[in-house]
Design an enzyme around this catalytic site. Structure first.
Site, PDB file in Angstrom:
ATOM      1  N   PHE A   1      34.813  46.065  31.502  1.00 30.38           N
ATOM      2  CA  PHE A   1      33.585  46.181  32.324  1.00 30.38           C
ATOM      3  C   PHE A   1      33.346  47.564  32.600  1.00 30.38           C
ATOM      4  O   PHE A   1      34.439  48.476  32.548  1.00 30.38           O
ATOM      5  CB  PHE A   1      33.717  45.451  33.769  1.00 30.38           C
ATOM      6  CG  PHE A   1      33.325  43.774  33.819  1.00 30.38           C
ATOM      7  CD1 PHE A   1      32.112  43.584  33.167  1.00 30.38           C
ATOM      8  CD2 PHE A   1      34.082  42.798  34.174  1.00 30.38           C
ATOM      9  CE1 PHE A   1      31.999  42.177  33.028  1.00 30.38           C
ATOM     10  CE2 PHE A   1      33.857  41.723  34.080  1.00 30.38           C
ATOM     11  CZ  PHE A   1      32.537  41.144  33.481  1.00 30.38           C
TER      12      PHE A   1
ATOM     13  N   THR B   1      41.806  44.198  42.624  1.00 29.55           N
ATOM     14  CA  THR B   1      41.532  42.696  42.761  1.00 29.55           C
ATOM     15  C   THR B   1      43.026  42.033  42.767  1.00 29.55           C
ATOM     16  O   THR B   1      43.112  41.110  43.465  1.00 29.55           O
ATOM     17  CB  THR B   1      40.542  42.209  41.675  1.00 29.55           C
ATOM     18  OG1 THR B   1      39.311  42.664  41.810  1.00 29.55           O
ATOM     19  CG2 THR B   1      40.520  40.632  41.928  1.00 29.55           C
ATOM     20  N   SER B   2      43.743  42.510  41.927  1.00 30.61           N
ATOM     21  CA  SER B   2      45.341  41.856  41.744  1.00 30.61           C
ATOM     22  C   SER B   2      45.888  41.979  43.497  1.00 30.61           C
ATOM     23  O   SER B   2      46.347  40.768  43.711  1.00 30.61           O
ATOM     24  CB  SER B   2      46.128  42.509  40.946  1.00 30.61           C
ATOM     25  OG  SER B   2      45.519  42.750  39.749  1.00 30.61           O
TER      26      SER B   2
ATOM     27  N   HIS C   1      40.214  35.535  35.723  1.00 27.09           N
ATOM     28  CA  HIS C   1      41.210  36.583  35.351  1.00 27.09           C
ATOM     29  C   HIS C   1      42.687  36.182  35.358  1.00 27.09           C
ATOM     30  O   HIS C   1      43.251  35.796  36.216  1.00 27.09           O
ATOM     31  CB  HIS C   1      40.769  37.877  35.935  1.00 27.09           C
ATOM     32  CG  HIS C   1      41.060  39.140  35.331  1.00 27.09           C
ATOM     33  ND1 HIS C   1      42.759  39.523  35.389  1.00 27.09           N
ATOM     34  CD2 HIS C   1      40.354  40.046  34.938  1.00 27.09           C
ATOM     35  CE1 HIS C   1      42.613  40.650  34.656  1.00 27.09           C
ATOM     36  NE2 HIS C   1      41.530  41.157  34.385  1.00 27.09           N
TER      37      HIS C   1
ATOM     38  N   THR D   1      35.575  37.869  33.665  1.00 26.89           N
ATOM     39  CA  THR D   1      35.841  38.927  32.585  1.00 26.89           C
ATOM     40  C   THR D   1      35.482  38.735  31.096  1.00 26.89           C
ATOM     41  O   THR D   1      34.707  39.379  30.673  1.00 26.89           O
ATOM     42  CB  THR D   1      37.196  39.618  32.739  1.00 26.89           C
ATOM     43  OG1 THR D   1      37.494  40.057  33.887  1.00 26.89           O
ATOM     44  CG2 THR D   1      37.402  40.783  31.557  1.00 26.89           C
TER      45      THR D   1
ATOM     46  N   TYR E   1      59.357  52.852  65.223  1.00 27.25           N
ATOM     47  CA  TYR E   1      58.569  54.055  65.037  1.00 27.25           C
ATOM     48  C   TYR E   1      57.168  54.051  64.807  1.00 27.25           C
ATOM     49  O   TYR E   1      56.486  55.114  64.776  1.00 27.25           O
ATOM     50  CB  TYR E   1      59.717  54.779  63.790  1.00 27.25           C
ATOM     51  CG  TYR E   1      59.514  54.218  62.414  1.00 27.25           C
ATOM     52  CD1 TYR E   1      58.273  53.963  61.489  1.00 27.25           C
ATOM     53  CD2 TYR E   1      60.598  53.459  62.098  1.00 27.25           C
ATOM     54  CE1 TYR E   1      58.448  53.398  60.245  1.00 27.25           C
ATOM     55  CE2 TYR E   1      60.742  52.648  60.948  1.00 27.25           C
ATOM     56  CZ  TYR E   1      59.607  52.733  60.170  1.00 27.25           C
ATOM     57  OH  TYR E   1      59.770  51.964  58.845  1.00 27.25           O
TER      58      TYR E   1
ATOM     59  N   VAL F   1      52.647  49.907  53.060  1.00 20.55           N
ATOM     60  CA  VAL F   1      52.592  50.583  54.455  1.00 20.55           C
ATOM     61  C   VAL F   1      51.703  51.719  54.120  1.00 20.55           C
ATOM     62  O   VAL F   1      50.646  51.605  54.801  1.00 20.55           O
ATOM     63  CB  VAL F   1      53.667  50.832  55.040  1.00 20.55           C
ATOM     64  CG1 VAL F   1      53.283  51.723  56.347  1.00 20.55           C
ATOM     65  CG2 VAL F   1      54.629  49.588  55.607  1.00 20.55           C
ATOM     66  N   GLY F   2      51.939  52.683  53.182  1.00 25.71           N
ATOM     67  CA  GLY F   2      51.202  53.674  52.967  1.00 25.71           C
ATOM     68  C   GLY F   2      49.794  53.454  52.421  1.00 25.71           C
ATOM     69  O   GLY F   2      49.618  52.295  51.671  1.00 25.71           O
TER      70      GLY F   2
END
Length: 510
Positions: free
Chosen positions: A103, A174-175, A213, A272, A358, A379-380
């Site tokens: 795609f 998408t995963s 997929h 797909t 924290y 987290v990041g």
């Protein structure tokens, strides 16, 4: 000063500069980025003349560049020269107007600018407080896109009456969207079944069509589902390879009768393989009988649903639990940008929340904000909302709809070319901007012969460097996929590709 020796190895033995190391020296930032911008502009100017697929061997780059990292610095011009001479020739050029595989991975000036600025700011917006504007921008961009898609307000972060119960988050792919919703559905099903911890996880079952997929089946395993309880429901030409709700009901009921717990159904809008569309509303109705979570994967075709003429493919979305779509595929927003919407944000955050000391702060404690770290695996997170907002703000709805409609029109033109040539067949009805076609078996040519002819056709086309097509298998037929959608594509590229296909076909069939 004499001429610059651009051999990178000549710098390896030079002593480092005496000046203090300043990786963000403002003048260097300006100079390097000007050179990078010139490179990008030249790249898009010349990309059409580059072979779409490179002619390189595995390991080539280590042979061309040093296998060991340099000890001493080199002028940035050396780095840019190596980029041009060694890296670019080994690239598969997804942005080429002659790229028709998989795609599209679309891009735009606004998206590139947004990604560049976000990278420069380098904010890590895991909580609202960590970067208020990053969270607010992501929320705003997602709600804008939800409005373009005419999603129910239950999927929006903010509504006319204030904060909603639903919401969204921008993920990488998408995963990830599948994985986090599978985890939320898993936990909800375990609670319903009275499980202590995950003791009953072996009873949970998930469902998808065989056209779904492959990343879905991978995400199921990552979420801890027993591979024996992952149902792949066969599809066929009678439903244009979309999921049959009657078959889904039959399988789910059989599992329930056996004491298993139907937990999650993945419906796809634009598979797909063949761009099949599962009937969202009917699938949701079946799943509701078992209280199973319904996720809609609209990674590619969701972008088309900003156009009223395609929006019906999402009919019934108000009854699903989550939906994801990827503007990096067809909405001019560079990779990575997958937008996940959930009808009840708490069902997601309850499963994914982390609350170390924290990261505690007044904004989070107030309940007025959703920390986006609690809607993803890690987290990041990057400032992805900026480029999505810049695309919508810069181009507006009308231009984005024009972009989608132009691609669909070019795909229809290609489909007409195929249908007019008696050597070929269109294997499944065209949806959106993908045409699945092949040399058809005729005369003394068997289906096996046709499969081999199509394989040779694809290989020969791709070897020219003038076009790149991928394949799939539909109903035991080897099928070529012609996906229109590169940001630089025009009608002339479609016509040239078709001329090349005809010429190459004649060369292998005569």
């Amino acid at each position: 000063m004499g001429s610059l020796d651009t051999n990178p190895m000549s710098f390896s033995a030079l002593p480092s500069d005496k000046a203090a190391f300043e990786p963000l020296n403002p003048e260097d930032v300006r100079a390097y980025l000007h050179k990078a911008v010139d490179f990008i502009s030249d790249y898009y100017t010349n990309i059409e003349s580059m072979p779409v697929l490179p002619n390189v061997k595995p390991g080539y780059l280590q042979d061309e560049l040093s296998a060991s990292p340099p000890t001493y610095s080199a002028p940035f011009d050396v780095t840019m020269k190596e980029l041009r001479t060694s890296v670019v020739p080994g690239m598969t050029h997804w942005a080429s107007p002659n790229f028709f595989a998989f795609f599209p991975s679309t891009n735009s000036a606004a998206a590139i600018a947004g990604d560049l600025i976000a990278s420069a700011m380098n904010t890590v917006g895991f909580t609202w407080q960590a970067s208020p504007a990053a969270t607010e921008m992501e929320v705003l961009a997602l709600d804008w896109l939800a409005q373009l898609l005419r999603l129910p307000t239950t999927f929006m972060n903010r509504t006319s009456t204030g904060r909603g119960t639903g919401g969204g988050v921008i993920l990488g792919t998408t995963s990830e969207a599948m994985l986090v919703t599978l985890v939320a559905a898993r936990d909800a099903a375990l609670r319903r079944s009275g499980s202590v911890g995950v003791s009953n996880i072996s009873r949970l079952v998930v469902y998808a069509a065989d056209q779904t997929h492959s990343t879905f089946f991978k995400a199921c395993r990552l979420a801890g589902f027993d591979p024996a309880n992952i149902r792949s429901i066969p599809t066929g030409p009678e439903t244009n390879y979309g999921l049959d709700p009657a078959k889904l009901l039959e399988v789910m009921q059989a599992d329930a009768n056996a004491g298993l717990v139907p937990t999650y159904v993945c419906a796809t809008v634009g598979t797909t393989s063949s761009n099949a569309v599962d009937p969202v509303g009917a699938v949701a109705d079946v799943a509701a009988m078992f209280n199973a979570w319904v996720h809609v994967d609209a990674a590619y075709a969701g972008s088309a649903c900003i156009c009223p003429e395609f929006r019906h493919h999402l009919d019934g979305v108000e009854r699903v639990d989550s939906i994801s779509m990827s503007p990096h595929k067809w909405l001019l927003t560079c990779l990575d940008c997958t937008c996940l919407y959930v009808r009840d944000a708490h069902r997601l955050s309850d499963s994914l929340e982390t609350n170390p000391e924290y990261l505690k702060n007044d904004a989070t404690d107030s309940g007025e904000v959703t920390d986006l770290k609690d809607m993803q695996v890690g987290v990041g997170r990057r400032f992805r909302g900026l480029k999505l907002w810049m695309v919508m703000r810069t181009y507006g709805t009308a231009k984005l709809q024009e972009h989608i409609r132009s691609d669909v029109a070019m795909a229809k033109m290609f489909e007409d070319f195929v249908r007019a040539d008696e050597r070929f067949e269109v294997v499944v009805p065209r949806n959106f901007a993908l045409v699945c076609f092949r040399i058809k078996a005729s005369g003394a040519m068997t289906e096996e012969d046709a499969n081999e002819a199509n394989r040779v056709l694809m290989d020969n086309l791709n070897k020219t460097g003038k076009a790149y097509l991928a394949h799939t298998v539909v109903g035991d037929k080897f099928v070529l996929r012609f996906a229109v959608g590169s940001s630089l594509q025009e009608e002339r590229h479609i016509r040239s590709a078709w001329d090349l296909i005809k010429k190459t076909t004649s060369s292998i069939m005569d």
